[in-house]
Design a protein around this motif. Structure first.
Motif, PDB file in Angstrom:
ATOM      1  N   VAL A 132      -7.290  -5.622  -8.879  1.00  0.00           N
ATOM      2  CA  VAL A 132      -7.047  -4.575  -9.700  1.00  0.00           C
ATOM      3  C   VAL A 132      -6.461  -3.504  -8.716  1.00  0.00           C
ATOM      4  N   GLU A 133      -5.484  -2.991  -9.196  1.00  0.00           N
ATOM      5  CA  GLU A 133      -4.918  -1.508  -8.360  1.00  0.00           C
ATOM      6  C   GLU A 133      -5.997  -0.529  -8.679  1.00  0.00           C
ATOM      7  N   GLU A 134      -5.672   0.267  -7.763  1.00  0.00           N
ATOM      8  CA  GLU A 134      -6.785   1.517  -7.466  1.00  0.00           C
ATOM      9  C   GLU A 134      -6.167   2.211  -8.744  1.00  0.00           C
ATOM     10  N   GLY A 135      -7.533   2.919  -9.544  1.00  0.00           N
ATOM     11  CA  GLY A 135      -7.102   3.603 -10.725  1.00  0.00           C
ATOM     12  C   GLY A 135      -6.949   2.963 -11.988  1.00  0.00           C
ATOM     13  N   GLY A 136      -7.004   1.639 -11.808  1.00  0.00           N
ATOM     14  CA  GLY A 136      -6.716   0.613 -12.963  1.00  0.00           C
ATOM     15  C   GLY A 136      -8.252   0.239 -13.522  1.00  0.00           C
ATOM     16  N   VAL A 137      -8.290  -0.738 -14.307  1.00  0.00           N
ATOM     17  CA  VAL A 137      -9.155  -1.192 -15.220  1.00  0.00           C
ATOM     18  C   VAL A 137      -9.715  -2.701 -14.838  1.00  0.00           C
ATOM     19  N   ALA A 138     -11.172  -2.714 -14.624  1.00  0.00           N
ATOM     20  CA  ALA A 138     -11.709  -4.223 -14.278  1.00  0.00           C
ATOM     21  C   ALA A 138     -12.618  -4.473 -15.536  1.00  0.00           C
ATOM     22  N   ARG A 139     -12.448  -5.665 -15.892  1.00  0.00           N
ATOM     23  CA  ARG A 139     -13.457  -6.253 -16.904  1.00  0.00           C
ATOM     24  C   ARG A 139     -13.902  -7.556 -16.435  1.00  0.00           C
ATOM     25  N   ARG A 182     -12.080   2.224  -7.803  1.00  0.00           N
ATOM     26  CA  ARG A 182     -11.756   2.883  -6.350  1.00  0.00           C
ATOM     27  C   ARG A 182     -12.144   1.721  -5.537  1.00  0.00           C
ATOM     28  N   GLN A 183     -11.817   2.022  -4.282  1.00  0.00           N
ATOM     29  CA  GLN A 183     -12.018   1.058  -3.029  1.00  0.00           C
ATOM     30  C   GLN A 183     -13.491   0.744  -2.824  1.00  0.00           C
ATOM     31  N   GLY A 184     -14.274   1.917  -3.439  1.00  0.00           N
ATOM     32  CA  GLY A 184     -15.713   1.559  -3.240  1.00  0.00           C
ATOM     33  C   GLY A 184     -16.238   0.471  -4.234  1.00  0.00           C
ATOM     34  N   ASP A 185     -15.451   0.390  -5.143  1.00  0.00           N
ATOM     35  CA  ASP A 185     -15.862  -0.601  -6.448  1.00  0.00           C
ATOM     36  C   ASP A 185     -15.900  -1.989  -5.930  1.00  0.00           C
ATOM     37  N   ALA A 186     -15.144  -2.516  -4.695  1.00  0.00           N
ATOM     38  CA  ALA A 186     -14.753  -3.627  -4.482  1.00  0.00           C
ATOM     39  C   ALA A 186     -16.205  -4.079  -3.927  1.00  0.00           C
ATOM     40  N   GLY A 187     -16.173  -5.725  -4.212  1.00  0.00           N
ATOM     41  CA  GLY A 187     -17.643  -6.384  -3.905  1.00  0.00           C
ATOM     42  C   GLY A 187     -17.541  -7.637  -4.766  1.00  0.00           C
ATOM     43  N   VAL A 188     -18.989  -8.240  -4.495  1.00  0.00           N
ATOM     44  CA  VAL A 188     -19.252  -9.549  -5.171  1.00  0.00           C
ATOM     45  C   VAL A 188     -20.110  -9.231  -6.325  1.00  0.00           C
ATOM     46  N   PHE A 189     -19.775  -9.592  -7.524  1.00  0.00           N
ATOM     47  CA  PHE A 189     -20.264  -9.364  -8.991  1.00  0.00           C
ATOM     48  C   PHE A 189     -20.900 -10.607  -9.287  1.00  0.00           C
ATOM     49  N   ARG A 190     -22.185 -10.378 -10.166  1.00  0.00           N
ATOM     50  CA  ARG A 190     -22.850 -11.496 -10.906  1.00  0.00           C
ATOM     51  C   ARG A 190     -23.551 -10.964 -11.929  1.00  0.00           C
ATOM     52  N   CYS A 191     -23.572 -12.071 -12.865  1.00  0.00           N
ATOM     53  CA  CYS A 191     -24.286 -11.483 -14.231  1.00  0.00           C
ATOM     54  C   CYS A 191     -25.931 -11.911 -14.239  1.00  0.00           C
ATOM     55  N   VAL A 192     -26.844 -11.260 -14.592  1.00  0.00           N
ATOM     56  CA  VAL A 192     -28.318 -11.661 -14.428  1.00  0.00           C
ATOM     57  C   VAL A 192     -28.835 -11.551 -16.143  1.00  0.00           C
ATOM     58  N   ALA A 193     -29.080 -12.844 -16.627  1.00  0.00           N
ATOM     59  CA  ALA A 193     -29.795 -12.854 -17.810  1.00  0.00           C
ATOM     60  C   ALA A 193     -31.130 -12.923 -17.955  1.00  0.00           C
ATOM     61  N   THR A 194     -32.064 -12.296 -18.734  1.00  0.00           N
ATOM     62  CA  THR A 194     -33.654 -12.512 -18.756  1.00  0.00           C
ATOM     63  C   THR A 194     -34.012 -12.425 -20.189  1.00  0.00           C
ATOM     64  N   ASN A 195     -34.929 -13.310 -20.408  1.00  0.00           N
ATOM     65  CA  ASN A 195     -35.699 -13.214 -21.584  1.00  0.00           C
ATOM     66  C   ASN A 195     -37.179 -13.630 -21.487  1.00  0.00           C
ATOM     67  N   ILE A 196     -37.849 -14.031 -22.455  1.00  0.00           N
ATOM     68  CA  ILE A 196     -39.357 -14.316 -22.235  1.00  0.00           C
ATOM     69  C   ILE A 196     -39.418 -15.875 -21.635  1.00  0.00           C
ATOM     70  N   ALA A 197     -38.440 -16.451 -21.728  1.00  0.00           N
ATOM     71  CA  ALA A 197     -38.364 -18.013 -21.383  1.00  0.00           C
ATOM     72  C   ALA A 197     -38.141 -18.056 -19.899  1.00  0.00           C
ATOM     73  N   ASN A 198     -36.952 -17.221 -19.515  1.00  0.00           N
ATOM     74  CA  ASN A 198     -36.544 -17.614 -17.939  1.00  0.00           C
ATOM     75  C   ASN A 198     -35.505 -16.267 -17.477  1.00  0.00           C
ATOM     76  N   THR A 199     -35.206 -16.492 -16.224  1.00  0.00           N
ATOM     77  CA  THR A 199     -34.492 -15.583 -15.897  1.00  0.00           C
ATOM     78  C   THR A 199     -33.156 -16.480 -15.239  1.00  0.00           C
ATOM     79  N   THR A 244      -5.361  -0.564 -20.855  1.00  0.00           N
ATOM     80  CA  THR A 244      -4.917   0.055 -19.374  1.00  0.00           C
ATOM     81  C   THR A 244      -3.468   0.430 -19.666  1.00  0.00           C
ATOM     82  N   GLY A 245      -2.894   1.255 -18.749  1.00  0.00           N
ATOM     83  CA  GLY A 245      -1.394   1.918 -18.690  1.00  0.00           C
ATOM     84  C   GLY A 245      -1.485   2.896 -17.726  1.00  0.00           C
ATOM     85  N   ASN A 246      -0.190   3.308 -17.550  1.00  0.00           N
ATOM     86  CA  ASN A 246       0.015   4.613 -16.697  1.00  0.00           C
ATOM     87  C   ASN A 246       1.327   5.329 -17.548  1.00  0.00           C
TER      88      ASN A 246
END
Length: 796
Positions: A132-139, A182-199, A244-246
Motif C-alpha cells: 500500500v502506498e503511504e497515506g493509502g488504506v490497508a484492509r 505510514r512506514q511504521g505500520d509495515a509488518g507481519v499481521f495475523r488473526c487470533v480467534a478465541t472462544n470457550i472451545a479453543n484459540t 480510497t482515493g486522492n
C-alpha cells in the motif's frame, strides 16, 4: 347482524369459570445454549399446576432414556453431568430439547431449545499480504465459524495490536482496516480467534509500505462495500464501507427508499462503517454507501440489504373452556413475527391433525372441535415457529357434566314482522332453572348455508322474546336457541324455519328426462343465493286426469328427483315450484310422453346434450315467403275451374312431396303392425279445433329434447312465415293457407314439419348426416313449383 356486547361479556365470564387456578403452565422454559465437551449442562424447566405434576424430557422428539449421565432434578431441570460430542458414531447430546409436564388434566410441552457443542474449527479465510502506498488504506480479513461466535483480535509481528490508534478499525466479523498508512505500520499481521472451545491463529500476511513520491489524483474507489445481512431484533448490525482515493473521499450513508436512517443507536466506526445498535423491524431495508470526492459531485456507491427478523409473539392466546358432551369448542391463536410464523396445534403434546370433528381454519389460527366427547378433554397448545424462534401458548378443554347444565329452551317459535325482521319467542323456564341461567344465544343462518356462516346473537336472561333485524327480504332462515350457565351451554332447542316478508321465490328453471318406459327424471337449477327458497314441491298427473298426485316435498339443497312407477305409453304433466314462508312460486308445466314398454331409449343415462364443439344446438333461419297478388288471383280462378291440382299440387311426379296415408298410433308405430318405409307423421296445429301455438311449442321441444338425448346429435329449426307481398303483416286466411301448404310435408325420415297458425316450422334431427340440408333444398324447389317467392332478406 353482529354479536352484541353482552355476548362478549358472556363469553369472557364463561371462560373465566373454566380457567382454574391450578392451570398447568410453565414458569421457566429451556432456552438455546452452547455446551462444552465433558462439562456439565443444565436445562431449566419450572412448572406450576395441580399436583402431582410429572416432568419428562425429549430430545429431537424422542423421550430421553434413563442414564447415569442424565438426571431430572425435583424442580424439573435436566442435568447432563458430562456433555458428550459423539457416541457410537453419532451425535450424542447435541440436538433440540423440550420438557413435558403432565397432570390429571393433560400434558403440556415447552418450547424447543437448541443445544450446540462449543467448537472452533480452522479458518475459512486467511489474511492476504499487500503493498500500500503511504497515506493509502490497508484492509485485512479473516473468517472462522465458531460456536459460539469467536472473539477476533489482531497481532502485528506476534504482538497484540494497539487499537487505541484511531487509524486502526477492528470490525467483529474479522476485518482490520488501516487508514492513512505510514512506514511504521509495515509488518507481519495475523488473526487470533478465541472462544470457550479453543484459540486459533490464522496464516500470517505482510503489509509493505511504498511511497515517498508525490501522490497523484485518484478517483474514489470503494474497496469493500456493505454485504447483505440478516439478524434478529435487538442485535447489532455493522455495515462495512471503506474507500480510497486522492484526495481521501468522504463516506456517507442513506436508505434506498429515501427514509431517514435516524440518529438513535447509529454510530460510524472508522472512516465510514455504519453500526446500528439494538435493531428493530423498522431498520430493515437497502442501505447505500456513497464515497464522494471532496468539493465535487463525483461519487461511487455500493448497496447492501439489512433484513431484521422477529421471533413469534402472540396477539391472541387460546382460552381454557368447559363444554358439555356433544357441544363445540373454538380456540383462537393469533401470532405475529418476521417472517410470518407457522402455526401448529398439539393435543397433550402430540401434533393434532384435522379429523372428523377437528377443523383447522384461517391458516391454522382457529381450532374448532365439534361433537365433543370425553376423549377430547385435554390440553391444547398453539406452537408458533419461524426462522427467528418459537413460542407456545396453551389452553385446556374440560368436559362439563350434563346434570350441571341448563335444559334446552322449549317452545321456540318464529314469525315475520317485516322484510328485514323476524320475531322469536320461547317458553319461560321454571324459577329454579332461570336462576342458573346467565343468558341465551340465538343461532341463525340462511337456509342452505354451511354451519361456518352461522351468526350468533346474545339475549339477556330476563327476555323470552326477541326481534332479529338487519335480515334480507324474502329470505328463509333457520334458527335455534341455547341457554348458558357458568358451566356451559345447554343442548340446542328445536330448529325453526321462518321467512322475512317480501314475496315468493322465483320459479325454478327445470327440465325432464325420460329414463325408461316408467321412469322420468326431473332436474332443476338451485337458487344462486342461500335462503331464497325453503324447498321445492314437485307435482305430476296423468293426462287427461284433472288432479295432481300428492306433491313431493324436497329440501332446498336437492336439484333432482326421479318419478317412477309411471304407466308406459301415457302422457304426464309435470310441474315444479319453489316455496318459502310467503307461498309458492309460479311455474310452467311440462308434458312428458312415456315410451311403450320395450321401446326404451338406448341412450338412457347419457348426458342430455352432447353437441359437437363449435356447432350450434339450435339454429334458426327466418324465411319470409310472400305470395304475389297474381298468385292469389290465379289460385282463386283455378279453384273455380277445378284446375288447382295441375298448378299447385303435382302429385305423382318426382318433385312432389308424398303424404303418408298410413294410420299412425300415438307411439309412432303403424296400427296395423306393418313397418312401412314412410316419413313420420306428426299432429298439425294450423286452424285446428282446440289447438294453439303453445301446443306446437310443446311438441317441438319434446321432439328436440328427445333427439338430443342421442350421442353426437343436434337440432336445426327453420321457420316460415306466410304473408302478402303488399303487406308483410298480412295473415293468410285459413282456406288459402290450407290450399297452399297441404302438400308441404317432410321428405326425409329425420325431419319433421309442424304447421301452426299461418306459419310452418321444419325441424331437422341431425345425427352426423345432411338430411336437413336436403330438406331445405326440397323446400326451395317446392316453393318454386307452387309460385311462392322466398324473401330471405326481409327479416333480420
Amino acid at each position: 347482524m353482529k354479536p352484541g356486547p353482552f355476548l362478549t361479556c358472556l363469553t369472557a365470564f364463561y371462560c373465566l369459570c373454566g380457567c382454574l387456578a391450578s392451570e398447568l403452565s410453565f414458569l421457566l422454559e429451556p432456552s438455546d445454549v452452547i455446551a462444552v465437551r465433558d462439562r456439565p449442562l443444565m436445562l431449566d424447566c419450572l412448572v406450576q399446576g395441580e399436583k402431582p405434576v410429572v416432568v419428562t424430557w425429549r430430545k429431537d422428539g424422542v423421550p430421553l432414556p434413563t442414564s447415569p449421565r442424565l438426571q431430572i432434578l425435583e424442580n424439573g431441570t435436566l442435568l447432563i453431568h458430562s456433555f458428550q460430542k459423539r457416541k457410537e458414531g453419532s451425535d450424542a447430546d447435541v440436538g433440540e430439547y423440550e420438557c413435558a409436564a403432565q397432570n390429571r388434566y393433560g400434558m403440556l410441552v415447552s418450547r424447543k431449545a437448541k443445544v450446540h457443542l462449543a467448537s472452533l474449527p480452522k479458518f475459512h479465510t486467511h489474511p492476504v499480504s499487500m503493498s500500500v502506498e503511504e497515506g493509502g488504506v490497508a484492509r485485512f480479513q479473516c473468517h472462522i465459524n465458531g460456536v459460539p461466535e469467536a472473539n477476533i483480535s489482531w497481532e502485528r509481528d506476534r504482538v497484540l495490536l494497539n487499537t487505541t490508534d484511531s487509524r486502526y478499525t477492528l470490525l467483529p466479523m474479522g476485518i482490520l482496516q488501516v487508514t492513512g498508512v505510514r512506514q511504521g505500520d509495515a509488518g507481519v499481521f495475523r488473526c487470533v480467534a478465541t472462544n470457550i472451545a479453543n484459540t486459533r491463529y490464522s496464516h500470517e500476511a505482510t503489509l509493505n509500505i511504498t511511497g515517498g513520491a508525490p501522490r497523484v489524483y485518484k478517483e474514489p474507489v470503494i474497496l469493500s462495500g456493505p454485504r447483505n445481512l440478516t439478524i434478529t431484533v435487538h442485535q447489532t448490525a455493522i455495515l462495512e464501507c471503506i474507500a480510497t482515493g486522492n484526495p481521501s473521499p468522504i463516506v456517507s450513508w442513506s436508505r434506498l427508499d429515501g427514509r431517514s436512517i435516524g440518529v438513535e443507536g447509529i454510530q460510524v466506526l472508522g472512516t465510514g462503517n455504519l453500526m446500528i445498535s439494538d435493531v428493530s423491524l423498522q431498520h430493515s431495508g437497502v442501505y447505500v454507501c456513497a464515497a464522494n470526492r471532496p468539493g465535487t459531485r463525483m461519487r461511487r456507491t455500493a448497496l447492501g440489504r439489512l433484513v431484521v427478523q422477529a421471533p413469534p409473539e402472540f396477539l391472541q392466546w387460546p382460552q381454557s373452556v368447559s363444554k358439555p358432551a356433544g357441544g363445540s369448542a373454538v380456540f383462537t391463536c393469533v401470532a405475529q413475527g418476521v417472517p410470518a410464523p407457522h402455526l401448529i396445534w398439539l393435543k397433550n403434546g402430540k401434533v393434532l391433525m384435522p379429523g372428523h370433528n377437528v377443523k383447522l381454519t384461517n391458516n391454522n389460527s382457529t381450532l374448532a372441535l365439534t361433537r365433543i366427547t370425553p376423549e377430547d378433554e385435554a390440553i391444547y397448545q398453539c406452537i408458533a415457529e419461524n426462522s427467528a424462534g418459537t413460542n407456545q401458548a396453551s389452553a385446556r378443554l374440560a368436559l362439563a357434566q350434563a346434570k350441571d347444565l341448563p335444559t334446552a329452551p322449549q317452545g321456540l317459535i318464529a314469525s315475520a314482522l317485516s322484510t328485514n325482521t323476524l320475531h322469536i319467542a320461547w317458553s319461560q323456564p321454571p324459577t329454579n332453572v332461570t336462576e342458573g341461567i346467565i343468558g341465551y344465544v340465538l343461532h341463525i343462518r340462511k337456509m342452505g348455508e354451511p354451519d361456518s356462516l352461522e351468526l350468533q346473537e346474545a339475549i339477556s336472561k330476563g327476555n323470552f322474546q326477541h326481534d332479529v333485524s338487519n335480515l334480507e327480504p324474502a329470505t328463509t332462515y333457520s334458527l335455534y336457541l341455547k341457554a348458558y350457565s357458568p358451566l356451559g351451554a345447554s343442548q340446542q332447542s328445536r330448529t325453526v324455519v321462518a321467512t322475512t316478508l317480501g314475496g315468493v321465490p322465483t320459479p325454478p328453471t327445470y327440465f325432464t328426462k325420460v329414463l325408461n318406459s316408467s321412469t322420468v327424471q326431473v332436474l332443476w337449477e338451485l337458487p344462486n343465493k342461500a335462503g331464497k327458497a325453503e324447498g321445492f314441491r314437485l307435482y305430476y298427473r296423468r293426462v287427461p286426469h284433472a288432479d295432481y298426485q300428492k306433491p313431493v316435498q324436497l329440501p332446498c339443497y336437492i336439484n333432482a328427483h326421479i318419478i317412477s312407477n309411471l304407466e308406459p305409453g301415457a302422457v304426464y304433466e309435470v310441474k315444479l315450484v319453489s316455496y318459502n314462508g310467503n307461498g309458492e312460486s309460479e311455474s310452467s308445466k311440462r308434458l312428458v310422453s312415456m315410451p311403450e314398454e320395450g321401446m326404451t331409449d338406448q341412450t338412457t343415462g347419457k348426458s342430455l346434450c352432447q353437441c359437437k364443439q363449435g356447432e350450434a344446438s339450435l339454429g334458426s333461419i327466418i324465411i319470409g315467403i310472400h305470395i304475389g297478388t297474381a298468385c292469389i288471383i290465379f289460385c282463386v280462378l283455378f279453384l273455380v275451374f277445378g284446375y288447382r291440382n295441375s298448378l299447385f299440387c303435382s302429385k305423382g311426379t318426382q318433385d312432389s312431396w308424398p303424404v303418408s296415408r298410413i294410420n299412425i298410433g300415438h307411439n309412432g308405430m303403424p296400427k296395423d303392425g306393418v313397418n312401412h318405409n314412410t316419413v313420420e307423421s306428426m299432429p298439425q296445429y294450423a286452424y285446428r279445433t282446440n289447438r294453439s301455438t303453445s301446443d306446437t311449442i310443446t311438441a317441438a321441444l319434446h321432439i328436440s329434447l328427445s333427439h338430443l338425448e342421442n350421442k353426437d346429435s343436434y337440432i336445426r329449426m327453420l321457420f316460415m312465415d306466410y304473408s302478402s307481398t303488399f303487406n308483410t303483416g298480412c295473415v293468410l286466411s285459413p282456406i288459402l293457407y290450407t290450399l297452399f301448404t297441404h302438400d308441404c310435408v317432410a321428405s326425409q325420415t329425420d325431419n319433421i314439419i309442424l304447421k301452426f297458425a299461418d306459419d310452418t316450422a321444419v325441424i331437422g334431427r341431425i345425427t352426423g348426416g345432411a338430411a336437413d340440408r336436403r330438406e331445405v333444398a326440397t323446400l326451395v324447389t317446392w316453393c318454386e313449383d307452387n309460385n311462392l317467392t322466398l324473401m330471405t332478406r326481409l327479416r333480420r
